[in-house]
Design an enzyme around this catalytic site. Structure first.
Site, PDB file in Angstrom:
ATOM      1  NE  ARG A  34      -4.167   1.434   2.605  1.00  0.00           N
ATOM      2  CZ  ARG A  34      -3.656   1.844   3.512  1.00  0.00           C
ATOM      3  NH1 ARG A  34      -2.846   1.805   4.501  1.00  0.00           N
ATOM      4  NH2 ARG A  34      -4.747   2.394   3.659  1.00  0.00           N
ATOM      5  NE  ARG A  37      -3.034   5.772   2.150  1.00  0.00           N
ATOM      6  CZ  ARG A  37      -1.961   5.212   2.949  1.00  0.00           C
ATOM      7  NH1 ARG A  37      -0.435   4.086   2.355  1.00  0.00           N
ATOM      8  NH2 ARG A  37      -1.460   6.003   4.339  1.00  0.00           N
ATOM      9  CB  CYS A  58      12.784  29.624  25.822  1.00  0.00           C
ATOM     10  SG  CYS A  58      12.401  27.989  26.637  1.00  0.00           S
ATOM     11  CB  CYS A  61      16.297  29.545  28.057  1.00  0.00           C
ATOM     12  SG  CYS A  61      16.619  29.100  26.828  1.00  0.00           S
ATOM     13  CG  HIS A 121      15.982  28.176  22.854  1.00  0.00           C
ATOM     14  ND1 HIS A 121      14.957  27.653  23.980  1.00  0.00           N
ATOM     15  CD2 HIS A 121      15.382  28.332  21.581  1.00  0.00           C
ATOM     16  CE1 HIS A 121      13.983  27.959  23.211  1.00  0.00           C
ATOM     17  NE2 HIS A 121      13.882  28.140  21.743  1.00  0.00           N
ATOM     18  CG  ASN A 161       5.235  15.016  23.429  1.00  0.00           C
ATOM     19  OD1 ASN A 161       5.561  13.406  23.089  1.00  0.00           O
ATOM     20  ND2 ASN A 161       4.217  15.728  23.873  1.00  0.00           N
ATOM     21  CB  CYS A 168       7.002  18.899  20.839  1.00  0.00           C
ATOM     22  SG  CYS A 168       7.973  20.038  22.761  1.00  0.00           S
ATOM     23  CB  SER A 169       4.430  23.252  25.027  1.00  0.00           C
ATOM     24  OG  SER A 169       5.159  22.932  25.672  1.00  0.00           O
ATOM     25  CG  HIS A 172      14.536  24.559  26.333  1.00  0.00           C
ATOM     26  ND1 HIS A 172      15.474  25.577  26.078  1.00  0.00           N
ATOM     27  CD2 HIS A 172      15.896  23.527  26.698  1.00  0.00           C
ATOM     28  CE1 HIS A 172      16.640  25.840  27.196  1.00  0.00           C
ATOM     29  NE2 HIS A 172      17.086  24.887  27.505  1.00  0.00           N
ATOM     30  CG  HIS A 174      11.480  19.687  26.918  1.00  0.00           C
ATOM     31  ND1 HIS A 174      10.976  20.038  26.229  1.00  0.00           N
ATOM     32  CD2 HIS A 174       9.974  19.281  27.398  1.00  0.00           C
ATOM     33  CE1 HIS A 174      10.298  19.939  25.967  1.00  0.00           C
ATOM     34  NE2 HIS A 174       8.757  19.843  26.917  1.00  0.00           N
ATOM     35  CD  GLN A 176       5.962  16.773  30.848  1.00  0.00           C
ATOM     36  OE1 GLN A 176       5.015  16.649  31.662  1.00  0.00           O
ATOM     37  NE2 GLN A 176       6.109  16.952  29.222  1.00  0.00           N
ATOM     38  CG  HIS A 304      11.581  -2.378  27.007  1.00  0.00           C
ATOM     39  ND1 HIS A 304      10.641  -2.567  27.864  1.00  0.00           N
ATOM     40  CD2 HIS A 304      10.261  -1.626  26.052  1.00  0.00           C
ATOM     41  CE1 HIS A 304       9.556  -2.941  27.840  1.00  0.00           C
ATOM     42  NE2 HIS A 304       8.914  -2.234  26.683  1.00  0.00           N
ATOM     43  CG  PHE A 320      -3.008  11.119  10.788  1.00  0.00           C
ATOM     44  CD1 PHE A 320      -2.670  12.257  11.539  1.00  0.00           C
ATOM     45  CD2 PHE A 320      -2.503  11.798   9.233  1.00  0.00           C
ATOM     46  CE1 PHE A 320      -2.718  13.646  11.525  1.00  0.00           C
ATOM     47  CE2 PHE A 320      -2.103  13.400   9.444  1.00  0.00           C
ATOM     48  CZ  PHE A 320      -1.658  14.175  10.323  1.00  0.00           C
ATOM     49  CD  GLN A 331      -2.253  -0.217   7.232  1.00  0.00           C
ATOM     50  OE1 GLN A 331      -2.069   1.035   7.894  1.00  0.00           O
ATOM     51  NE2 GLN A 331      -1.778  -0.769   5.976  1.00  0.00           N
TER      52      GLN A 331
HETATM   53  P1  H2U Z   1       6.240  19.633  26.995  1.00  0.00           P
HETATM   54  O1  H2U Z   1       6.480  20.110  25.572  1.00  0.00           O
HETATM   55  O2  H2U Z   1       6.288  18.092  26.910  1.00  0.00           O
HETATM   56  O3  H2U Z   1       5.006  19.441  27.081  1.00  0.00           O
HETATM   57  O4  H2U Z   1       6.889  19.717  28.128  1.00  0.00           O
HETATM   58  C1  H2U Z   1       6.090  20.639  28.959  1.00  0.00           C
HETATM   59  C2  H2U Z   1       6.924  20.718  30.659  1.00  0.00           C
HETATM   60  O5  H2U Z   1       6.640  22.083  30.738  1.00  0.00           O
HETATM   61  C3  H2U Z   1       4.610  20.614  30.009  1.00  0.00           C
HETATM   62  O6  H2U Z   1       4.338  19.724  31.208  1.00  0.00           O
HETATM   63  C4  H2U Z   1       5.492  22.416  31.769  1.00  0.00           C
HETATM   64  C5  H2U Z   1       4.482  21.905  31.296  1.00  0.00           C
HETATM   65  O7  H2U Z   1       3.255  22.357  31.945  1.00  0.00           O
HETATM   66  N1  H2U Z   1       6.060  24.144  32.005  1.00  0.00           N
HETATM   67  C6  H2U Z   1       6.342  24.292  33.084  1.00  0.00           C
HETATM   68  O8  H2U Z   1       6.257  23.678  34.173  1.00  0.00           O
HETATM   69  N2  H2U Z   1       6.483  25.181  33.716  1.00  0.00           N
HETATM   70  C7  H2U Z   1       5.849  26.615  32.505  1.00  0.00           C
HETATM   71  O9  H2U Z   1       6.875  27.786  32.721  1.00  0.00           O
HETATM   72  C8  H2U Z   1       6.084  26.251  31.827  1.00  0.00           C
HETATM   73  C9  H2U Z   1       5.720  24.981  31.353  1.00  0.00           C
END
Ligand code: H2U
Length: 361
Positions: A34, A37, A58, A61, A121, A161, A168-169, A172, A174, A176, A304, A320, A331
């Site tokens: 497939r 496609r 940031c 940072c 960063h 992430n 990911c937010s 930088h 990082h 968790q 692991h 997706f 799949q």
């Molecule tokens: P993600 O990018 O995987 O979402 O992880 C960033 C984490 O950092 C997220 O869980 C935390 C968010 O809650 N965070 C703080 O603890 N303090 C901050 O000032 C912003 C983000």
């Protein structure tokens, strides 16, 4: 088409087939025909522009103010802090709903930490040096140990992430760490499956699996004395990998110093291969699965790491997990063997370093 032989000596069908994941007791449908496609769906955003080494806006940072108001120290390697927006909170006393077969809830308490991998960063693990990656491994290990000593945390999930494609937010570098009172259901199922295998065979599931993969070689991406990276036979994500220790070790704190050094080497080599595959900062979610910290015995458990990258055919086209996958079972088109072959073919020198060597004076 002749069927390919898999490590069992039994043929893996060349056409559509299902593969079993013995760690999760799940199946994946493989449809190799497939891949050709056409794609007129979503293309991911263009690569982010070059990042500064320090971004004054940031919240991760050094020296900057976080969203919660605190200031980060002027850290030099890793920096770990309590998440300002934790998904888990310390226990509160209150009524537990009691048994209910249909509407069943139970309290879950815990602690969430954020691990900054580097003050820089603009770096990622793939572009950090070995001592820097080693510091991240030491930070993960120290946190798992610290959580484990508390007595009220039954399981510690270390994860990263990476990339906007994974939600990911912040770029930088990082990850968790979430420690919870109860063992979440995915690691719990892995523990149960490994226990069952151990009770039946007297050996650990991942140790036996590793021997098969090393004998076959077709899904091995890279290895060193202490670690092997494979695209699992049952991989769901296109370039999913699993990082497995050669020795039967059940947790990050149980690794020897040499194994931690070997881990820094293997994580650098794997993440560089990922970035080189589509010449981009490769997005993924990764996490460690090891022995829970609830004091119970977990026979057959082997530590692991799993990497789940969403990219499929280029830096812009992702996979997706939708439709059939949400309603029936996951799949994939690209076989695990082809994915491993493509990752194996990548250089272990980061493409940005290769580019800088080839830039005209
Ligand atoms: P993600 O990018 O995987 O979402 O992880 C960033 C984490 O950092 C997220 O869980 C935390 C968010 O809650 N965070 C703080 O603890 N303090 C901050 O000032 C912003 C983000």
């Amino acid at each position: 088409m002749l069927p390919a032989m898999n490590t069992t000596g039994r043929p893996t069908p060349a056409g559509p087939h299902r593969r079993y994941n013995p760690l999760l007791d799940e199946w994946v449908l493989v449809s190799p025909h497939r891949l050709a496609r056409p794609w007129q769906g979503q293309v991911e955003a263009a690569h982010p522009p070059g990042l500064p080494a320090h971004d004054p806006d940031c919240y991760l940072c050094p020296r900057n103010r976080r969203a919660g108001g605190e200031h980060n120290p002027d850290y030099r390697d890793t920096f770990v802090f309590d998440n300002d927006f934790p998904a888990l909170l310390p226990p509160v006393s209150g009524a537990d709903g009691g048994p209910d077969d249909l509407l069943h809830a139970e309290p879950q308490s815990g602690i969430c930490r954020v691990v900054c991998f580097s003050p820089r960063h603009d770096l990622t693990l793939a572009r950090m040096d070995m001592p820097g990656i080693r510091k991240v491994i030491e930070a993960w290990t120290a946190e798992v140990e610290r959580f484990g000593r508390r007595g009220d945390i039954g399981y510690v999930q270390v994860f990263e992430n990476k990339g906007t494609a994974m939600g990911c937010s912040n770029p930088h570098p990082h990850g968790q760490i979430w420690g919870s009172a109860a063992v979440p259901h995915l690691p719990a199922r892995k523990m149960a499956m490994q226990r069952r295998y151990f009770e039946r065979h007297g050996r650990d599931l991942l140790g036996d699996y590793l021997l098969r993969e090393l004998a076959a070689g077709e899904r091995v991406v890279c290895r060193n004395e202490a670690w092997v990276v494979v695209v699992p036979f049952w991989a769901v994500w296109p370039f999913e990998t699993m990082v497995v220790p050669v020795r039967a070790v059940d947790s990050l704190p149980a690794l020897t110093s040499d194994e931690r050094e070997g881990l820094a080497d293997i994580l650098r080599r794997l993440t560089v291969r990922y970035d080189n595959l589509f010449a981009c900062s490769f997005p993924y979610s990764m996490g460690w699965h090891g022995r829970p910290t609830d004091g119970q015995s977990y026979p057959g458990c082997r530590l692991h790491a799993v990497y789940f990258p969403p990219l499929l055919r280029s830096a812009d086209v992702r996979k997706f997990l939708v439709g059939y996958e949400m309603t029936a079972e996951p799949q994939r088109d690209l076989t695990a063997e082809s994915a491993a072959e493509r990752l194996r073919a990548q250089s272990e020198t980061h493409y940005l370093i290769q580019l800088s060597h080839h830039r005209p004076e």
